[in-house]
Motif scaffolding. Structure first.
Motif, PDB file in Angstrom:
ATOM      1  N   LEU A  68       0.681  -7.540  12.227  1.00 24.71           N
ATOM      2  CA  LEU A  68       0.921  -6.572  11.393  1.00 24.71           C
ATOM      3  C   LEU A  68       2.245  -7.305  10.310  1.00 24.71           C
ATOM      4  CD1 LEU A  68       0.123  -5.577  14.440  1.00 24.71           C
ATOM      5  CD2 LEU A  68       0.926  -3.772  13.114  1.00 24.71           C
ATOM      6  N   PHE A  69       2.391  -7.000   9.076  1.00 20.17           N
ATOM      7  CA  PHE A  69       3.596  -7.416   8.071  1.00 20.17           C
ATOM      8  C   PHE A  69       3.858  -6.227   7.456  1.00 20.17           C
ATOM      9  CE2 PHE A  69       4.641  -8.671   4.115  1.00 20.17           C
ATOM     10  CZ  PHE A  69       5.634  -9.253   4.754  1.00 20.17           C
ATOM     11  N   GLY A  70       5.450  -5.961   7.165  1.00 24.05           N
ATOM     12  CA  GLY A  70       5.987  -4.671   6.741  1.00 24.05           C
ATOM     13  C   GLY A  70       7.351  -5.657   5.748  1.00 24.05           C
ATOM     14  N   ASN A  71       7.026  -5.152   3.789  1.00 26.32           N
ATOM     15  CA  ASN A  71       8.137  -5.372   3.693  1.00 26.32           C
ATOM     16  C   ASN A  71       8.366  -3.989   2.682  1.00 26.32           C
ATOM     17  OD1 ASN A  71      10.259  -7.154   2.412  1.00 26.32           O
ATOM     18  ND2 ASN A  71       9.287  -8.877   2.336  1.00 26.32           N
ATOM     19  N   ARG A  72       9.530  -4.408   2.001  1.00 26.85           N
ATOM     20  CA  ARG A  72       9.209  -3.381   0.898  1.00 26.85           C
ATOM     21  C   ARG A  72       8.259  -3.286  -0.566  1.00 26.85           C
ATOM     22  NH1 ARG A  72      15.621  -3.787  -1.562  1.00 26.85           N
ATOM     23  NH2 ARG A  72      14.602  -5.710  -2.727  1.00 26.85           N
ATOM     24  N   HIS A  73       8.010  -4.200  -0.888  1.00 23.71           N
ATOM     25  CA  HIS A  73       7.464  -3.634  -1.823  1.00 23.71           C
ATOM     26  C   HIS A  73       5.931  -4.732  -2.121  1.00 23.71           C
ATOM     27  CE1 HIS A  73      10.073  -1.763  -4.470  1.00 23.71           C
ATOM     28  NE2 HIS A  73      10.941  -2.470  -4.073  1.00 23.71           N
ATOM     29  N   PHE A  74       4.834  -4.411  -2.181  1.00 17.88           N
ATOM     30  CA  PHE A  74       3.797  -5.256  -1.875  1.00 17.88           C
ATOM     31  C   PHE A  74       3.494  -6.571  -3.197  1.00 17.88           C
ATOM     32  CE2 PHE A  74      -0.702  -5.680  -3.936  1.00 17.88           C
ATOM     33  CZ  PHE A  74      -1.282  -6.749  -2.776  1.00 17.88           C
ATOM     34  N   HIS A  75       3.698  -6.158  -4.161  1.00 14.50           N
ATOM     35  CA  HIS A  75       3.315  -7.357  -5.224  1.00 14.50           C
ATOM     36  C   HIS A  75       5.049  -8.099  -5.456  1.00 14.50           C
ATOM     37  CE1 HIS A  75       0.097  -5.336  -7.308  1.00 14.50           C
ATOM     38  NE2 HIS A  75       0.990  -3.957  -7.786  1.00 14.50           N
ATOM     39  N   SER A  76       6.035  -7.622  -5.468  1.00 11.08           N
ATOM     40  CA  SER A  76       6.896  -8.979  -4.893  1.00 11.08           C
ATOM     41  C   SER A  76       7.366  -9.450  -3.754  1.00 11.08           C
ATOM     42  CB  SER A  76       8.032  -8.554  -5.603  1.00 11.08           C
ATOM     43  OG  SER A  76       8.171  -6.804  -4.899  1.00 11.08           O
ATOM     44  N   GLU A  77       7.074  -8.883  -2.582  1.00 17.74           N
ATOM     45  CA  GLU A  77       7.356  -8.906  -1.399  1.00 17.74           C
ATOM     46  C   GLU A  77       6.518  -9.115   0.034  1.00 17.74           C
ATOM     47  OE1 GLU A  77      12.021  -7.563  -1.649  1.00 17.74           O
ATOM     48  OE2 GLU A  77      10.656  -6.267  -0.788  1.00 17.74           O
ATOM     49  N   PHE A  78       5.387  -9.778  -0.504  1.00 17.20           N
ATOM     50  CA  PHE A  78       3.974 -10.497   0.406  1.00 17.20           C
ATOM     51  C   PHE A  78       4.112 -11.665   1.215  1.00 17.20           C
ATOM     52  CE2 PHE A  78      -0.793  -9.225   1.207  1.00 17.20           C
ATOM     53  CZ  PHE A  78      -0.794  -9.895   2.553  1.00 17.20           C
ATOM     54  N   LEU A  79       5.083 -11.899   1.115  1.00 20.01           N
ATOM     55  CA  LEU A  79       5.868 -13.207   1.869  1.00 20.01           C
ATOM     56  C   LEU A  79       4.378 -13.788   2.590  1.00 20.01           C
ATOM     57  CD1 LEU A  79       8.809 -12.732   3.906  1.00 20.01           C
ATOM     58  CD2 LEU A  79       8.186 -12.685   1.743  1.00 20.01           C
ATOM     59  N   TYR A  80       3.767 -15.308   1.979  1.00 25.73           N
ATOM     60  CA  TYR A  80       2.502 -15.918   2.274  1.00 25.73           C
ATOM     61  C   TYR A  80       1.267 -15.416   2.134  1.00 25.73           C
ATOM     62  CZ  TYR A  80       6.243 -18.531   4.549  1.00 25.73           C
ATOM     63  OH  TYR A  80       7.245 -19.387   5.031  1.00 25.73           O
ATOM     64  N   GLN A  81       1.088 -14.502   0.991  1.00 24.98           N
ATOM     65  CA  GLN A  81      -0.157 -13.852   0.624  1.00 24.98           C
ATOM     66  C   GLN A  81      -0.705 -14.518   1.437  1.00 24.98           C
ATOM     67  OE1 GLN A  81       0.454 -10.883  -2.531  1.00 24.98           O
ATOM     68  NE2 GLN A  81      -2.139 -10.861  -2.338  1.00 24.98           N
ATOM     69  N   ALA A 118       2.571  -2.519   5.900  1.00 25.67           N
ATOM     70  CA  ALA A 118       3.113  -1.685   5.615  1.00 25.67           C
ATOM     71  C   ALA A 118       3.882  -1.967   4.413  1.00 25.67           C
ATOM     72  CB  ALA A 118       3.714  -0.620   7.097  1.00 25.67           C
ATOM     73  N   TRP A 119       4.152  -0.999   3.393  1.00 28.76           N
ATOM     74  CA  TRP A 119       5.452  -0.623   2.887  1.00 28.76           C
ATOM     75  C   TRP A 119       6.430  -0.073   2.124  1.00 28.76           C
ATOM     76  CZ3 TRP A 119       4.684  -5.627   1.959  1.00 28.76           C
ATOM     77  CH2 TRP A 119       3.526  -6.215   1.696  1.00 28.76           C
ATOM     78  N   SER A 120       7.667  -0.329   3.037  1.00 29.78           N
ATOM     79  CA  SER A 120       8.393   1.094   2.672  1.00 29.78           C
ATOM     80  C   SER A 120       9.081   1.184   0.984  1.00 29.78           C
ATOM     81  CB  SER A 120       9.531   0.183   3.047  1.00 29.78           C
ATOM     82  OG  SER A 120      10.252  -0.439   2.789  1.00 29.78           O
ATOM     83  N   ARG A 121       8.977   1.044   0.421  1.00 32.23           N
ATOM     84  CA  ARG A 121       8.834   1.056  -1.323  1.00 32.23           C
ATOM     85  C   ARG A 121       7.520   1.408  -2.088  1.00 32.23           C
ATOM     86  NH1 ARG A 121      12.401   1.262   1.779  1.00 32.23           N
ATOM     87  NH2 ARG A 121      15.081   1.222   1.434  1.00 32.23           N
ATOM     88  N   ASP A 122       6.627   1.458  -1.850  1.00 29.05           N
ATOM     89  CA  ASP A 122       5.488   1.709  -3.205  1.00 29.05           C
ATOM     90  C   ASP A 122       4.753   3.227  -2.481  1.00 29.05           C
ATOM     91  OD1 ASP A 122       6.260  -0.681  -4.270  1.00 29.05           O
ATOM     92  OD2 ASP A 122       4.938  -1.820  -2.709  1.00 29.05           O
ATOM     93  N   GLY A 123       5.050   3.759  -3.271  1.00 30.46           N
ATOM     94  CA  GLY A 123       4.091   5.297  -2.991  1.00 30.46           C
ATOM     95  C   GLY A 123       5.101   6.004  -2.001  1.00 30.46           C
ATOM     96  N   ALA A 124       4.183   6.592  -0.534  1.00 31.63           N
ATOM     97  CA  ALA A 124       4.020   6.689   0.612  1.00 31.63           C
ATOM     98  C   ALA A 124       4.413   5.910   1.199  1.00 31.63           C
ATOM     99  CB  ALA A 124       3.004   7.640   1.183  1.00 31.63           C
ATOM    100  N   ARG A 125       6.246   5.988   2.029  1.00 37.20           N
ATOM    101  CA  ARG A 125       6.519   4.709   2.437  1.00 37.20           C
ATOM    102  C   ARG A 125       5.982   4.848   4.289  1.00 37.20           C
ATOM    103  NH1 ARG A 125      13.608   4.490   2.069  1.00 37.20           N
ATOM    104  NH2 ARG A 125      13.624   4.679  -0.212  1.00 37.20           N
ATOM    105  N   SER A 126       5.801   3.052   3.907  1.00 35.37           N
ATOM    106  CA  SER A 126       5.284   3.169   5.962  1.00 35.37           C
ATOM    107  C   SER A 126       5.708   2.139   5.703  1.00 35.37           C
ATOM    108  CB  SER A 126       3.514   3.386   5.279  1.00 35.37           C
ATOM    109  OG  SER A 126       4.076   2.074   4.597  1.00 35.37           O
TER     110      SER A 126
END
Length: 605
Positions: A493-506, A524-532
């Motif tokens: 389970l990985f989370g960060n702020r943005h999918f497109h710019s901060e998906f580490l080791y995608q 989980a992305w805390s700054r994309d759409g609905a925060r999670s």
């Protein structure tokens, strides 16, 4: 491996004891640990309770002749100091037992006669993860009266938090309440640990020798005990003598236009002899950013070339500030000294006992340069160097497995660099690593973390929760499980702020899903759409999570201690309540049980 010692008195027929000895002969430590866990599981399956024998007269006699050292450590400092005391005590001829808090047999406490506890405080007054059980035992009704015990407590903490050394103070007070007698007052060490720890340990050893001297005179024929787990031989490269690792790679792994800079750093450990396991940390000795050193010199008006003598050494002031002193972390003692020099009522009010929260906010948000600029004061170079804390190494969870990368260690580094309060705030080690060029040598050492290990039984499932740079150790976990062909499933389970710019080791995680070394990935992305956040994903998949844990899975959490770890813990409780049918209090007990079994491990900071 040395011969297996005779079994102690056990409820086994003689022929079964012989068979057990033949089975144990030649097994290494991981195999023995696995076997012990398997046997314990069988006992629980058959409905047997863990035996709790009363302390025998022989055991009590042994306890009277030894020094027991118990440590509770989150980042390794308490462990290091406890090991140092154990080595010094053994060198002095004392019988010593060194025990991790999570492995200490609580029923033996009433038989102890001389006890030293070295324990840290985490976050806002929390014990180290593997010391929770012992701390709760001491606070509870089952704790025995300890009128025959003499003890000492060395408390480690960080004065930037309101509950500075709270756990050490609590343990000390509770032991006294149970009737034990202090050998000396509690040592309270701030982040500049050695300033307090070195003299405290020396005095404790002196008092321990005096306490055991009468026993030694009566028991001259007794062979001194070794530690319960013999200390590993010291590596050639240590915290005090780091290895100069060559930089192999320094790659940004977030989008160039992103607000944050996160680096993947690869270091060579070739010819060092340094070894690590997934879950261990790498200590990095930084050099403060030159721009920050220049700003401090400008703010103080001091001459960077002026020679300064301190602690028996003479260096130029600029060298002291670059390599020897903390410039990115603010501490209460410096605030107090600077407040006096600046004659600042505002700063002095923050030092009052009833302003701990406000002081904590200041220490968390400001750096020394902020105080130097906002509250001008005249400093003498020698006194300024003495007022600043010694520079300390930074620990980074290792993001690789040696089985996959050989004599290398990989790190995931979030670079600290932001503007606040009219100053550029930077991180000493992250900036040091970000600035490193191809020819750089980085001073490093390995900090083992025995609490954060993959299960010895490779068929066990693992659940890994690591938002942000907390993902680092799980890259090593997945590499290790792939290389060893582990049969257990892996859920990340990985989370960060943005999918497109901060998906580490995608791409690595996508490859792992394809090749089967990663069985499940939730994001989980805390700054994309609905925060999670990762805790939201845990609640969404609480039924599956509970099923994995109920089936024997190991759970790991890495990252921020102040918010994320607490929120994840609350989500785990919710899963046991909602899907395990437990009351809240029983769910807490279940999580503590998992931690004591080594199945709920956290590497939080």
């Amino acid at each position: 491996m040395s011969a297996v010692p005779p079994l102690p008195i056990v409820p086994l027929p003689e022929e079964k004891s012989a068979e057990a000895l033949r089975l144990l002969e030649g097994l290494d430590a991981p195999a023995l640990w696995w076997l012990s866990g398997y046997a314990a599981a069988l006992a629980r399956h058959h409905g047997g309770a863990t035996p709790r024998p009363a302390a025998s007269p022989a055991r009590e006699a042994v306890a009277q002749e030894r020094l027991t050292i118990v440590y509770g450590s989150q980042t390794g400092n308490a462990k290091r100091l406890a090991e140092q005391l154990a080595r010094d005590a053994e060198a002095a001829g004392l019988a010593v037992r060194l025990v991790r808090a999570g492995a200490y047999p609580q029923r033996e406490l009433k038989a102890e006669r001389l006890l030293v506890v070295v324990i840290s405080t985490q976050g806002d007054g929390d014990p180290p993860d593997d010391a929770r059980g012992l701390v709760e035992f001491l606070a509870g009704k089952r704790a025995p009266q300890l009128a025959d015990l003499r003890y000492a407590v060395l408390a480690l903490g960080d004065s930037s938090y309101p509950q500075f050394c709270a756990i050490g103070r609590r343990v000390d007070a509770r032991l006294a309440e149970l009737g034990a007698v202090r050998l000396l007052d509690t040592g309270e060490a701030d982040v500049d640990i050695e300033t307090v720890a070195a003299p405290w340990l020396a005095r404790t050893l002196e008092l321990a020798r005096e306490a055991l001297k009468p026993v030694a005179a009566r028991s001259a024929t007794v062979t001194p005990l070794r530690t319960a787990a013999p200390l590993a031989p010291a590596s050639e490269w240590t915290r005090a003598r780091p290895f100069a690792a060559a930089l192999l790679a320094n790659q940004r792994i977030v989008a160039r236009d992103g607000a944050r800079d996160v680096r993947h750093v690869e270091l060579s450990l070739a010819d060092s002899g340094l070894a690590y396991e997934p879950g261990d940390a790498l200590g990095v000795w930084p050099i403060n950013p030159p721009a920050l050193v220049a700003a401090v010199l400008e703010a103080t008006g001091l001459d960077g070339d002026a020679p300064v003598r301190h602690d028996g050494r003479s260096l130029g002031l600029r060298d002291w500030l670059a390599r020897e002193r903390e410039l990115t972390r603010l501490a209460r003692p410096f605030v107090a000294l600077h407040a006096a020099r600046a004659r600042s009522d505002d700063l002095n009010r923050l030092l009052a006992p009833d302003r701990r929260e406000a002081l904590a906010a200041l220490l968390a948000s400001r750096q020394p340069i902020d105080l130097l600029r906002e509250y001008p004061a005249a400093w003498d170079a020698e006194e300024f160097v003495a007022a600043l804390r010694p520079l300390a190494p930074r620990l980074y969870s290792i993001a690789s497995s040696r089985k996959a990368v050989g004599d290398e260690a990989h790190l995931t580094v979030g670079v600290v660099d932001y503007e606040a309060f009219g100053a550029r705030h930077v991180g000493a080690a992250s900036q040091f690593l970000a600035r490193a060029d191809d020819d750089a040598r980085v001073p490093v050492y390995v900090e083992p973390n025995e609490r954060f290990r993959l299960p010895a039984d490779a068929s066990r499932d693992v659940v890994m929760i690591g938002p942000g740079t907390g993902i680092a150790p799980f890259r090593g976990f997945v590499q290790e499980r792939r290389e060893t062909g582990a049969a257990g499933r892996n859920w990340l389970l990985f989370g960060n702020r943005h999918f497109h710019s901060e998906f580490l080791y995608q791409t690595e995680w996508q490859d792992a899903l394809r090749d089967g070394s990663l069985h499940r990935l939730d994001l989980a992305w805390s700054r994309d759409g609905a925060r999670s956040y990762v805790q939201d994903r845990l609640r969404e998949h609480g039924r599956e999570l509970h099923a994995w844990l109920d089936g024997g899975a190991h759970l790991y959490v890495c990252g921020d201690a102040t918010r994320m770890a607490r929120d994840v813990h609350a989500a785990l409780l919710d899963a046991f309540v909602a899907h395990g049918g437990l009351e809240r209090e029983r769910a807490e007990e279940r999580l503590l049980q998992l931690a004591e079994e080594g199945r709920y491990a956290r590497d939080v900071y």
